[in-house]
Each structure stands twice: as structure tokens, then as C-alpha cells.
Design a protein around this motif. Structure first.
Motif, PDB file in Angstrom:
ATOM      1  N   HIS A 183       4.017  -2.451  -0.824  1.00  0.00           N
ATOM      2  CA  HIS A 183       2.711  -2.318  -1.282  1.00  0.00           C
ATOM      3  C   HIS A 183       1.765  -3.643  -1.045  1.00  0.00           C
ATOM      4  O   HIS A 183       2.504  -4.657  -0.786  1.00  0.00           O
TER       5      HIS A 183
ATOM      6  N   VAL B  59      -1.269   0.570  -2.387  1.00  0.00           N
ATOM      7  CA  VAL B  59      -2.250  -0.141  -2.594  1.00  0.00           C
ATOM      8  C   VAL B  59      -2.663  -0.118  -4.035  1.00  0.00           C
ATOM      9  O   VAL B  59      -2.819   0.724  -4.863  1.00  0.00           O
ATOM     10  N   ALA B  60      -3.292  -1.508  -4.432  1.00  0.00           N
ATOM     11  CA  ALA B  60      -3.426  -1.621  -6.012  1.00  0.00           C
ATOM     12  C   ALA B  60      -4.966  -2.562  -5.707  1.00  0.00           C
ATOM     13  O   ALA B  60      -5.051  -3.383  -4.918  1.00  0.00           O
TER      14      ALA B  60
ATOM     15  N   LEU C 238     -10.175   2.671   3.092  1.00  0.00           N
ATOM     16  CA  LEU C 238      -9.224   3.816   2.913  1.00  0.00           C
ATOM     17  C   LEU C 238      -9.349   4.956   3.565  1.00  0.00           C
ATOM     18  O   LEU C 238      -8.753   5.645   4.074  1.00  0.00           O
TER      19      LEU C 238
ATOM     20  N   GLY D  27      -2.164   5.257  -3.808  1.00  0.00           N
ATOM     21  CA  GLY D  27      -2.737   4.517  -4.773  1.00  0.00           C
ATOM     22  C   GLY D  27      -1.553   4.068  -5.610  1.00  0.00           C
ATOM     23  O   GLY D  27      -1.034   4.883  -6.144  1.00  0.00           O
TER      24      GLY D  27
ATOM     25  N   THR E 138      -4.658   3.145  -9.215  1.00  0.00           N
ATOM     26  CA  THR E 138      -6.065   3.048  -8.573  1.00  0.00           C
ATOM     27  C   THR E 138      -6.811   4.304  -9.107  1.00  0.00           C
ATOM     28  O   THR E 138      -6.362   5.241  -9.542  1.00  0.00           O
TER      29      THR E 138
ATOM     30  N   ASP F  41      -9.222   7.461  -9.495  1.00  0.00           N
ATOM     31  CA  ASP F  41      -9.197   8.620  -8.866  1.00  0.00           C
ATOM     32  C   ASP F  41      -9.989   8.821  -7.710  1.00  0.00           C
ATOM     33  O   ASP F  41     -10.002   9.711  -6.868  1.00  0.00           O
TER      34      ASP F  41
ATOM     35  N   LEU G 296     -11.032   6.486  -5.643  1.00  0.00           N
ATOM     36  CA  LEU G 296     -10.597   6.011  -4.326  1.00  0.00           C
ATOM     37  C   LEU G 296      -9.902   7.074  -3.306  1.00  0.00           C
ATOM     38  O   LEU G 296      -8.936   7.538  -3.955  1.00  0.00           O
TER      39      LEU G 296
ATOM     40  N   THR H   8      -7.248   7.818  -1.732  1.00  0.00           N
ATOM     41  CA  THR H   8      -5.802   7.484  -1.421  1.00  0.00           C
ATOM     42  C   THR H   8      -4.995   8.662  -1.174  1.00  0.00           C
ATOM     43  O   THR H   8      -5.530   9.931  -1.520  1.00  0.00           O
TER      44      THR H   8
ATOM     45  N   GLU I 152       4.274   1.388  -9.965  1.00  0.00           N
ATOM     46  CA  GLU I 152       3.395   2.045 -10.609  1.00  0.00           C
ATOM     47  C   GLU I 152       3.311   1.581 -12.276  1.00  0.00           C
ATOM     48  O   GLU I 152       2.204   1.497 -12.667  1.00  0.00           O
TER      49      GLU I 152
ATOM     50  N   CYS J  79      -7.909   9.881 -14.595  1.00  0.00           N
ATOM     51  CA  CYS J  79      -8.282   8.562 -14.194  1.00  0.00           C
ATOM     52  C   CYS J  79      -7.934   7.546 -15.273  1.00  0.00           C
ATOM     53  O   CYS J  79      -8.677   7.750 -16.384  1.00  0.00           O
TER      54      CYS J  79
END
Ligand code: SF4
Length: 288
Positions: free
Chosen positions: A166, A194-195, A219, A230, A233, A235, A237, A239, A249, A271
Motif C-alpha cells: 500500500h 492507497v490511503a 486514480l 482504496g 478512502t 467513496d 475517489l 478506486t 484497513e 462512506c
């Protein structure tokens, strides 16, 4: 967050079930880290004195407190593999009833230890890599580490350990995000996670956190099959929808979240919102 991170195994289990996560126990080992990532390094991470390290008795008590039926052990902390009793604790995890160990680590010891740790039950390693380019990664973590980590991920795979990688979305690495996602897929057979970079107040967040709109564009510009997944992340975004590594997570999801100004009218019921320091650049967004 602290309820889960510092809880006894039965408290952790109740916390996980309440939120729909799989059953597991987390062993968090607190110990000085040898890297100096700019967003993390400080007295509580790189400067932990031996007197504040997780005592062996406390770690053993966590293992022995395994609730009936729980066989999945998550190991994390800071940096767990540098704890002087790390191997001892791994060796005791199996006899304590854990059949699967998932380890979140900076990856620096994997090259020399992956084969041994695989024999002690490690089934998955969860490792940050900030770039496909060694110079960029090493500048972010404050030491020469890229080749060591990449070799360690290779060694993990060779030992039969699943390698999950990650990254944080940073100004320093955003232009190379697609190359990193391709590398992770091609070399370690998994999807990059990704974060978002949260503002901890200990570094210049604005210098390293790209505006939200740039994250969306970066992205969206990575086609399948490399589109990253994600980790905690928002919602909105773009991913890939896939379960990230559980220990990652939990680490990112338990960071404080809030809805931003751009969330007004968003219909997402799932989200968790934005981490501190983030807004939607004044543009109203919503989940697709
Ligand atoms: S706009 Fe919706 S999806 Fe995006 S952060 Fe806000 S609540 Fe989440």
C-alpha cells in the motif's frame, strides 16, 4: 480507535463484529522504528525508549487471551519486527491457537527473515512502498530502503507468503502512482492499496497532500487491471472495489473521519468521509 488497538482480544472481537469485520485478534507491538518517514517520525515512533516498548508479558497475555474460535492473528504496531521478542511471540502464536498470521511491517527485515517467519505461520505481509522509484521512496522514508523492501517482498512470495503493498497519496509520488500500481501487480501479484495523508500537525500537510481533485484525476487515469484499491478512502475517489488487507484497513479506517463541505447532498451511506486536513477543493462531489 484506542478501544480496538489497546483492547484485550474479547474487546477487539466485539469491536470487529459490531462493524462487520471478520473475527481476529490484533497484537500491537510498540517499539522504536528504524525508518524516519516524514509523516510519522517523532518521539512516539522513532524515539521510543526501551522502557516504553511493549512488555513481553503483555504481548503473551494478548496471545493467550485468544477468544474461542478466533484463529486469525493480526500483528502490527511500530515497528513490530524490531521488537526483540518478535520471533519468540511468532513461535508462540501457533501453540496459542492462531493458524494464520497477517503482519503489517515496513518490510525492512523480510529479506532475511521471510522464510523463517513463513514457517512460524506468517501467511500475509502488508508493506508500504511509496514509489516504483528507489530515490523517491527513500526520500519519503528517510533512509535507503527501497531495494531492501522490494527484495523482502520477493522473498516473502518465494516463501509462500502473500505480499500486499500500500501507499499514501502524496505530492511526492502522485505522478508515479500508475508505475507503482503496475509494478505491484506485475512483481508481487496483488493490487496496490492507497490511503489519504491525514494531518497530524507534526509536518507540513499542505506541502505533501495533493488537492482532492488531483487524487481523483490520478486514480481515474490508472486503467484496469492496475486501478488501486482504496484503504479507508472516501467513496467518491475512483478506486477499485475490492477488500484491502484487513490489518491495513483497520489501521486507516480507525483514523478520525468527518464529512466535508463537498459532501452536502451525497447519497453514500457507507462512506466514512475525509481524514483531517482534507476537503473537496470546494467542488461538491458524491459517490458514483
Ligand atoms: S462526497 Fe460522499 S463519497 Fe465523497 S467523502 Fe463526502 S460522503 Fe464520502
Amino acid at each position: 480507535m484506542h478501544t480496538f488497538l489497546r483492547g484485550a482480544p474479547d474487546v477487539q472481537l466485539a469491536w470487529l463484529r459490531e462493524r462487520g469485520y471478520p473475527d481476529a485478534t490484533l497484537l500491537a507491538l510498540h517499539n522504536a522504528c528504524a525508518q524516519a518517514c516524514f509523516f510519522c517520525a517523532g518521539p512516539g515512533t522513532t524515539g521510543v525508549p526501551d522502557s516504553e516498548r511493549t512488555p513481553l508479558a503483555a504481548a503473551r497475555s494478548q496471545l493467550r487471551g485468544r477468544p474461542e474460535g478466533v484463529t486469525r492473528l493480526l500483528v502490527g504496531g511500530n515497528e513490530p519486527t524490531l521488537h526483540p521478542e518478535f520471533d519468540t511471540l511468532l513461535a508462540e502464536a501457533g501453540p496459542a491457537g492462531f493458524s494464520r498470521v497477517e503482519l503489517m511491517t515496513n518490510g525492512a527485515r523480510l529479506r532475511e527473515a521471510a522464510t523463517r517467519w513463513a514457517r512460524l505461520g506468517v501467511a500475509e505481509v502488508v508493506v508500504p512502498l511509496y514509489s516504483a522509484d528507489a530515490v523517491t521512496h527513500d526520500a519519503i522514508v528517510g533512509t535507503r530502503a527501497w531495494h531492501e523492501v522490494a527484495d523482502g517482498l520477493d522473498a516473502s512470495r518465494a516463501a509462500g507468503i502473500s505480499a500486499r503493498v500500500h501507499t499514501l497519496l502524496l505530492r511526492e509520488n502522485l505522478a508515479g502512482l500508475a508505475a507503482l500500481a503496475d509494478l505491484v501487480r506485475a512483481r508481487w501479484g496483488s493490487r496496490l492499496g492507497v490511503a489519504l495523508l491525514r494531518d497530524k500537525g507534526s509536518f507540513g500537510h499542505g506541502r505533501s497532500a495533493p488537492p482532492f481533485g488531483e487524487l481523483v484525476a490520478a486514480l481515474a487515469g490508472i486503467p484496469e487491471p492496475s486501478r488501486p484499491v482504496g484503504i479507508g478512502t472516501p467513496d467518491c475517489l475512483p478506486t477499485h472495489q475490492e477488500e484491502p488487507a484487513l490489518v491495513a484497513e483497520l489501521y486507516f479506517r480507525t483514523q478520525a473521519r468527518r464529512r466535508g463541505r463537498g459532501c452536502v447532498g451525497c447519497s453514500s451511506a457507507t462512506c466514512a468521509g475525509l481524514v483531517s486536513g482534507y476537503e473537496h477543493d470546494g467542488v461538491a462531489l458524491s459517490a458514483p
